[in-house]
Design an enzyme around this catalytic site. Sequence first.
Site, PDB file in Angstrom:
ATOM      1  N   ASN A 103       1.208   1.997 -13.803  1.00  0.00           N
ATOM      2  CA  ASN A 103      -0.018   2.568 -13.249  1.00  0.00           C
ATOM      3  C   ASN A 103      -1.277   1.969 -13.872  1.00  0.00           C
ATOM      4  OD1 ASN A 103      -1.623   4.673 -11.763  1.00  0.00           O
ATOM      5  ND2 ASN A 103      -2.153   5.206 -13.878  1.00  0.00           N
ATOM      6  N   ASP A 203      -4.486  -2.053  -9.479  1.00  0.00           N
ATOM      7  CA  ASP A 203      -4.706  -2.016  -8.023  1.00  0.00           C
ATOM      8  C   ASP A 203      -3.402  -2.381  -7.310  1.00  0.00           C
ATOM      9  OD1 ASP A 203      -5.447  -2.218  -5.415  1.00  0.00           O
ATOM     10  OD2 ASP A 203      -7.136  -3.582  -5.751  1.00  0.00           O
ATOM     11  N   ASP A 205      -2.671  -2.025  -4.317  1.00  0.00           N
ATOM     12  CA  ASP A 205      -2.853  -2.483  -2.938  1.00  0.00           C
ATOM     13  C   ASP A 205      -3.040  -4.005  -2.897  1.00  0.00           C
ATOM     14  OD1 ASP A 205      -2.758   0.100  -1.892  1.00  0.00           O
ATOM     15  OD2 ASP A 205      -4.895   0.413  -2.280  1.00  0.00           O
ATOM     16  N   ASP A 232       6.960   5.867 -14.707  1.00  0.00           N
ATOM     17  CA  ASP A 232       5.906   6.725 -15.225  1.00  0.00           C
ATOM     18  C   ASP A 232       4.812   6.932 -14.173  1.00  0.00           C
ATOM     19  OD1 ASP A 232       4.585   8.011 -17.554  1.00  0.00           O
ATOM     20  OD2 ASP A 232       3.089   6.425 -17.272  1.00  0.00           O
ATOM     21  N   HIS A 236       0.304   8.920  -9.419  1.00  0.00           N
ATOM     22  CA  HIS A 236      -0.972   8.187  -9.424  1.00  0.00           C
ATOM     23  C   HIS A 236      -0.819   6.779  -8.852  1.00  0.00           C
ATOM     24  CE1 HIS A 236      -2.232  11.451 -12.046  1.00  0.00           C
ATOM     25  NE2 HIS A 236      -1.111  11.239 -12.715  1.00  0.00           N
ATOM     26  N   GLU A 262       8.441  10.054 -12.482  1.00  0.00           N
ATOM     27  CA  GLU A 262       7.732  11.171 -13.100  1.00  0.00           C
ATOM     28  C   GLU A 262       6.594  11.559 -12.169  1.00  0.00           C
ATOM     29  OE1 GLU A 262       4.624  12.290 -16.634  1.00  0.00           O
ATOM     30  OE2 GLU A 262       4.627  10.395 -15.590  1.00  0.00           O
TER      31      GLU A 262
HETATM   32 CA    CA Z   1      -3.213   4.504 -10.122  1.00  0.00          CA
END
Ligand code: CA
Length: 480
Positions: A103, A203, A205, A232, A236, A262
């Site tokens: 993330n 990012d 995307d 993890d 998000h 998670e």
């Molecule tokens: Ca994120």
Amino acid sequence: MKNGVMFQYFEWNLPNDGQLWRQLKEDAQHLAERGITAVWIPPAYKADEQADEGYATYDLYDFGEFDQKGTVRTKYGTRAELEQAIAALHEQGIQVILDTVLNHKTGGDRPEKFEAIPVDAADRNKETGEVRTIEAFTAFDFPGRGDTYSDYKWHWQDFSGVDYDNLTGETDIFRIVGEGKGWSQGVDSENGNFDFLMCNDIDLDRPQVCEELNRWGEWAAGQFGFDGFRMDAVKHMDYNFTRRFIEHVRASRGGKFYAVGEYWSGDLASLLAFIENTAGELDLFDAPLHYNFHEAAQEQGGFDMSRLLDDTLVKSSPEHAVTLVDNHDSQPGSGLESSIADWFKPLAYGLILLMQEGYPVIFYGDYYSEDRVASPHRRIIDLLLDARRRYAYGEQTLYFDHPSCVGLVRHGDDEHPGSGLALIISNDEAGEKYMELGELRAGETWIDLTGNRPEEITLDERGGGTFPVSPRNLAVWVRK
Ligand code: CA
């Protein structure tokens, strides 16, 4: 794997002594003897400093091999030591699951300037200022590793947000502005859009980023022989990325590769949506069950135990539920603190280890120690592991029919002669419950494996018995 058990082999406050991989290697045989079938290891690659637990990820390719961030080893040891631990676990038939943090990154080598806009922490879709030039440490050159394993260097274009402006010294949430930039849409909707969690938000995307992370996943899984990833912070991350990433790594491992995400939310609907959006490619931790345990432990006798499994993943989508009592985030002093009070932990472990559904996890802090204080629960967990291995087979009947005293029966199967058990737990006074094992069991004598109850129960002609339990305790009844 039949009656598999995962062991989370770390807690938040382990000493920064570089000894965890060595300890794990030495422990492999013991874990196998206890019935552990998989070990979840902490993020094993270089963080922004040696003492970090691994979630402040700096370089995914440096598993304690290169001199970066002032250290070769990580908090847990060197790459060579990790490889020895993995070999020892594999020798014992134990799977190794790597904690995988995709993330965010932090600890960039150089600052870069770019356009960004501050947003409201409570509503990330709401801008709280003007677009302006800020500076953040978003350039990752990996000077100690160079181009070994990957020549990809990270820059501000690879991130969607940062938490700091180095020009003004201001801490905030800044969304990076530019062509094609913006928060990912396939994330949790808490705080408007929960793409941003911390540090430099990757990012997901951006095609180049996805390709690099897929390449890394394939490399790491192949290089170390990992059997699965614990993903993890998937709450998000764009679920399309997470799904494709796991599909990519799994395909590279011949179709066999475990994955658990998670998605830390007590909201069952959000978890079920994620499972659907990722086509069931990942299991999820049953955070709602953890919160039920937390509530039950806090409210003590006031909690209605017949609700203990309500709105949980293990009840709604059992084949995707990874059940846990506590972990490194819920333990005292951690970010999401919601630790289960000690008196309730044996009851919770009894349930997750003996019920038919769910893939249970044992937490290092509950078995060994937390912040160097030995756990009082090791004896009961060992006993429950033994009960899981020997008796927890066959069909199940639930008796969640009373506000303070609930139970379940496992009827046993032919493969495991003498298997079958009756679990009973009480969050209040001593109790008892009539439960049936089946006519074939008529006349058998049953005892409480925990030793909490001294009596012997003789099953009646229907194979039933009235099984007692002590106050605020559990009993595990099996054939004598
Ligand atoms: Ca994120």
